[in-house]
Design an enzyme around this catalytic site. Structure first.
Site, short mmCIF file in Angstrom:
data_model
loop_
_atom_site.label_atom_id
_atom_site.label_comp_id
_atom_site.label_asym_id
_atom_site.label_seq_id
_atom_site.Cartn_x
_atom_site.Cartn_y
_atom_site.Cartn_z
N SER A 113 0.85 -1.20 -0.12
CA SER A 113 -0.25 0.12 0.23
C SER A 113 0.63 1.24 -0.05
O SER A 113 1.44 1.41 -0.84
CB SER A 113 -0.77 0.12 1.24
OG SER A 113 -1.78 1.29 1.11
N HIS A 122 -7.96 -5.01 -0.38
CA HIS A 122 -6.83 -4.47 -0.13
C HIS A 122 -6.15 -4.96 0.94
O HIS A 122 -4.67 -5.27 1.11
CB HIS A 122 -6.99 -3.25 -0.05
CG HIS A 122 -5.84 -2.11 0.25
ND1 HIS A 122 -4.97 -1.99 -1.11
CD2 HIS A 122 -5.19 -1.46 1.24
CE1 HIS A 122 -3.96 -1.02 -0.58
NE2 HIS A 122 -4.08 -0.83 0.78
#
Length: 633
Positions: free
Chosen positions: A400, A600
């Site tokens: 990320s 995610h």
């Protein structure tokens, strides 16, 4: 000398006599009575006092009437001004608010009555009728259309007269409605066209997501909600009522696990792993904490094991690499493979909240974006790890935000391309134009929500309120999962969830995330949604001072010379395949690997992550090490 003294005494005597005379004669002069002495014991003295009191009362009454006439005259003279301002506020197109009011986001809705203007009660503290405005909380409830706001009456004539009488008696300057009168969203009460105030405004709803509409709301119709939430909504599984109940029960049972309260050091020690804690100071004064899992003693004596540096994601910390436990967490798997594992912490998270002169309680501590993490934090941590291990290069694994800052560093400071053997990017957040995250869509500068969110979130630490979390997707997750603990966590709301999560790991996520970040970091991702991957945009004027140009400079991916492997998934809200493909095409040495059905956060917390991602990642490192050894031979 004696003559002067006599003259002075004479003048003083005359002055004192004059003052004494004025003091006693003033009441008589005011009443126009003869200045004669009256014996206080005679009956005439009492008559004189009665006359004096009567004349004083008459004079006060006359003065009061004169002031009343003056106020009426002023009101008549200002009638045209009042009507002009009133009509201006009734027009939604011209009902603009001042810049100060815009900053405070105070919205005032002006409602027109069908009674004559002359019959309105005027508020002495305003140029508007006393009952002609409603102060509303911003973006919570607004009217449905300009036409409704302009022509809808609030009460019948009889009810309005009663209401105004009530205001006169209580001297109140804002409408006060009884419980029986107020019916939110109700406009028409009976067949005789009686209307009542829609105090809370109107809402539109799409798939259980409700938002206010009106002239001052960014939402005008149902399609506006769908445009923000549809992509995210379609990726989240619909739980049945039985599944919701089971999920919640498993969550509550797992929440009692002591691991939810342990930090990275305590978790590693609990599972019998050696852990070291290091601190490093950046060149701009931030003090960062690093954690190290050193290789085993036997292999350390034979040869130096490769360094693998792990960098956490947005709102995360070093905890994230060990929360899944041995056999699942990437830090454990690398340590089991006997690598020298280092876990970094960016400024602002719970392990890096120190500075040589700033304090986290002050806003100036939080004046940083991803640029400062890339250009100050990463170099300090990478150099420290290499110097401590006495090695020249390392492997870098970013997740990320850890990928965002690496690509910014490698493109800006080419020397660090020579310090990285290989980079593995889990869910790379670089190009964001196809993001599904409602938060990043709403915080983008081209979003109608931007100004309001910009004001609410402020300019220091990113700590959204419960109401903001609900608005940016919390209500949606609550409807899908039926668990308030999931729906109130900003990480889960921002990045989404699919059904790969073990309910037992979710309490670990919610207890350790978010770990801290600046609001400017979130806004920079919003800027990437609207434009491209560039440095933080301060606006043309400040950009000119900081960068020498009105636009923030772009990061050039063609300058990244490190071999890169990109891991992505179609279900990831923050790193969509189209954006990852754009990144891959611009990197000189890159390959990509698609992971099926991963959200995610699955890249760090899914029970399927070892098989789907980590085994391939570790195998790539081992293969590179073998090739390196063969080349040296």
């Amino acid at each position: 000398m004696k003559v002067c003294l006599v003259v002075c005494l004479g003048l003083a005597h005359l002055a004192a006599a004059s003052i004494f005379k004025r003091h006693h004669e003033r009441p008589m002069q005011a009443l126009n009575l003869p200045l004669t002495y009256i014996d206080p014991t005679s009956y005439k003295y009492g008559q004189l006092l009665d006359q004096q009191q009567q004349l004083q009362y008459q004079r006060q009454k006359t003065l009061s009437e004169d002031r009343s006439q003056e106020r009426k005259y002023q009101d008549r003279n200002s009638q045209e001004v009042r009507e002009s301002r009133y009509n201006e506020y009734l027009n939604p197109e011209t009902a603009e608010i001042s810049s100060h009011e815009a900053d405070e986001q105070i919205r005032v809705n002006i409602v027109e009555y069908q009674r004559p203007l002359e019959s309105q009660i005027w508020n002495q503290h305003s140029a508007l009728p006393i009952s002609s405005y409603l102060v509303q909380e911003p973006q919570l409830y607004q009217r449905s259309s300009q036409e409704e706001m302009k022509h809808q009456p609030l009460r019948s004539s009889e009810e309005q007269m009663k209401y105004q009488t009530k205001l006169r008696s209580k001297d109140q300057y804002q409408p006060q409605y009884s419980k029986d009168q107020v019916k939110p969203y109700q406009k028409k009460r009976s067949d005789d066209q009686k209307y009542y105030p829609a105090v809370y405004g109107d809402n539109v709803e799409w798939s259980g997501i409700r938002m206010a509409v009106g002239p001052h709301s960014p939402i005008a119709e149902q399609k506006d909600i769908e445009r923000i939430f549809a992509d995210a909504y379609n990726t989240v599984k619909d739980f049945t009522e039985e599944e919701k109940k089971t999920f919640h029960q498993m969550y509550m049972a797992a929440a009692e696990n002591e691991d939810t309260h342990l930090n990275v050091t305590q978790l590693l020690q609990k599972h019998q792993y050696i852990v070291e804690e290091h601190t490093v100071k950046t060149d701009d004064g931030y003090i960062l904490t690093l954690f190290r899992i050193p290789p085993k003693q036997k292999t350390r004596d034979v040869q130096k094991r490769p360094v693998v540096f792990l960098m956490h994601g947005l709102l995360g910390s070093a905890d994230d690499w060990v929360l899944s436990g041995p056999g699942v967490g990437l830090a454990y798997l690398l340590a089991d493979a006997d690598y020298d594992v280092w876990m970094g912490n960016a400024r602002g998270n719970k392990y890096s909240r120190r500075h040589v002169s700033k304090h986290p309680a002050q806003p100036d501590f939080w004046q940083f974006s991803n640029d400062e993490i890339a250009l100050h934090d990463l170099p300090a941590m990478i150099d420290y790890a290499l110097n401590t291990t006495q090695q020249e290069k390392m492997y870098y694994v970013g997740f990320s935000e850890g990928t965002t800052t690496f690509f910014a560093l490698a493109s800006s400071r080419p020397v660090y391309n020579d310090k990285i053997i290989m980079m593995h990017a889990l869910s790379p957040m670089v190009y964001m134009s196809h993001t599904r995250s409602p938060l990043l869509k709403m915080i983008a500068p081209n979003s109608p929500f931007y100004e309001r969110l910009h004001q609410i979130l402020g300019h220091s630490e990113f700590k959204p309120t419960k109401e903001v979390i609900q608005t940016i997707g919390g209500d949606m997750l609550a409807k899908k999962f039926g668990c308030e603990h999931v729906a109130s966590n900003v990480n889960l709301v921002m990045s989404g969830m699919v059904d790969n999560y073990d309910p037992k790991i979710v309490p670990m996520i919610t207890s350790h995330l978010p770990a801290g970040a600046s609001t400017r970091q979130i806004k920079q991702y919003g800027q990437a949604v609207a434009t491209t991957f560039r440095r933080y945009d301060y606006g043309p004027a400040i950009n000119m001072k900081v960068y020498g140009s009105e636009q923030a400079p772009k990061y050039q991916m063609s300058a990244v010379r490190v071999p890169v492997t990109l891991y992505y998934s179609t279900e990831d809200w923050l790193a969509q395949p189209a954006d990852v493909e754009q990144l891959r095409s611009e990197l000189p040495r890159a390959e990509s690997y698609q992971v099926p059905q991963f959200s995610h956060l699955d890249f760090q917390f899914s029970k399927n992550a070892p098989e789907a991602v980590y085994q391939r990642l570790i195998a790539s490192i081992e293969k590179n090490q073998e090739q390196k050894q063969q080349y040296q031979l």
